[in-house]
Design an enzyme around this catalytic site. Sequence first.
Site, short mmCIF file in Angstrom:
data_model
loop_
_atom_site.label_atom_id
_atom_site.label_comp_id
_atom_site.label_asym_id
_atom_site.label_seq_id
_atom_site.Cartn_x
_atom_site.Cartn_y
_atom_site.Cartn_z
N GLN A 128 0.84 -1.20 0.00
CA GLN A 128 0.00 0.00 0.00
C GLN A 128 0.88 1.25 0.00
O GLN A 128 1.57 1.51 0.98
CB GLN A 128 -0.90 0.01 1.25
CG GLN A 128 -1.81 1.21 1.33
CD GLN A 128 -2.53 1.30 2.67
OE1 GLN A 128 -1.91 1.12 3.72
NE2 GLN A 128 -3.82 1.53 2.64
N GLY A 129 0.83 2.02 -1.08
CA GLY A 129 1.61 3.25 -1.18
C GLY A 129 0.70 4.45 -0.98
O GLY A 129 0.40 5.15 -1.95
N SER A 131 0.82 6.56 2.45
CA SER A 131 1.48 7.56 3.29
C SER A 131 2.71 8.15 2.60
O SER A 131 3.41 7.46 1.86
CB SER A 131 1.94 6.94 4.61
OG SER A 131 0.86 6.33 5.26
N GLU A 246 -9.91 -1.96 5.17
CA GLU A 246 -8.69 -2.09 5.97
C GLU A 246 -9.00 -2.07 7.46
O GLU A 246 -8.35 -2.75 8.26
CB GLU A 246 -7.71 -0.95 5.62
CG GLU A 246 -6.37 -1.08 6.33
CD GLU A 246 -5.39 0.03 5.97
OE1 GLU A 246 -5.74 0.93 5.19
OE2 GLU A 246 -4.25 -0.03 6.47
#
Length: 397
Positions: A128-129, A131, A246
């Site tokens: 997961q990109g 932040s 999530e």
Amino acid sequence: MRLRDTPEEQAFRAELRAWLADVLPTLPEEPPHDDWPARRAYDTGWQRRLFEAGYAGISWPKEHGGRGATPTEELIFLEETERAGAPYVGCNFVSTLHAGPTIIAEGTPEQQARYLPPILRGDHVWCQGFSEPGAGSDLASLRTRAVRDGDHYVVTGQKIWTSHAQVADYCELLVRTDPDAPKHEGITWLIMPMDSPGITIRPIRTLTGVSEFSEMFLDEVRIPVENVVGAENDGWRVAMVTFGFERGTAFVSELLGSMRLLTDLVEIAKMTPVDAGTAWDDPGLRRELALIGAELEAEWALTKRNVSRAERHGTAGVGGSVFKLAYHETRERMGQVALRLLDRAALALGDPGGVSPRRIDHVEQTLYALSLSIAAGTAQIQRNIVGERLLGLPKER
Ligand SMILES: Cc1cc2nc3c(=O)[nH]c(=O)nc-3n(C[C@H](O)[C@H](O)[C@H](O)COP(=O)(O)OP(=O)(O)OC[C@H]3O[C@@H](n4cnc5c(N)ncnc54)[C@H](O)[C@@H]3O)c2cc1C
């Protein structure tokens, strides 16, 4: 709130328990914490077994290859796998728990056909990109730029805290496609193949000594336009869909694991010599451990309440935030008791000589628990959510 299994749920539980009893003794030994290629192989190997037995994508709809289980059945699945000591979802966290479900909800039929089956089979790992160094809680201020060039986007920027980036095949990536639009309106959700030229991964070493997450530098990475999920500039809405998944059942296995840690702590107290007896003779310690046990039970009941609500209303609502807040506070307190009980053995990570691996596990778990107040939305952000949506306090400016 429903607490008892229906006859169908009882049958599901029994069938799962029997399968776990057969399959768990055949698993290879768990790899070392920081050997990521080996951990990938172990986690995807477990995913493959789940797939072959019909348990992969437990809550995914049947038309997308999942089992189509109800939220209660999913809870039973998490409960039974944790209690039996089955592997954790590990490197498959992003793919199975939120990237896949987001593609089911928002992807095109072509994206669904291409990306979902390899996730279920354990062939592909995702990361997961979201932040960035300047965009965590305030994610909408992200700055990684995507500039359209024909049928590609050219993406440049930096991501951080990207879990499992070093072993991932794909990344769910948030980029800014319209820098002039209000910050929530210029974002796009993209699928980035991790073997694209221009990606540099730099692992970050955490307190526990493992490199679970990385910095990810993107230098003119070309991503096909067909990899947009949702529409261009509609990525904030799609990201909220991702967060909904999530923050769903992500902490259930954690909670059950904590109950096991508490039982273990009681056993350690009974074996720790103090004066002529053991640490367990101290009524103060017994009271502290009993209180933690009661809190974990209450949080398990809260989880069931959230699941019952999700079954009726489609979402757990603010209950997920209430649970996360309560749970991380219990875990921090349990960690403090563990460190006190372990005494000098708590001063080192790893084996300082003659310390049992069970004690080392408690030191690691206490350090790891610090991240529970940050990951998937910090404690303060959860308090803002509870304050505004549950208690009706004035909105944050
Ligand atoms: C174990 C772990 C794994 C992670 N994995 C990933 C991953 O795979 N991919 C990914 O994209 N990210 C990941 N993250 C990052 C995570 O989402 C962010 O750390 C989190 O959103 C907080 O952002 P930040 O670290 O920038 O802190 P900041 O947002 O800078 O917050 C700093 C402090 O200010 C407080 N604060 C900020 N805003 C407010 C406000 N409005 N009101 C009150 N207090 C506020 C926060 O609560 C915090 O205490 C991971 C984090 C952890 C710990």
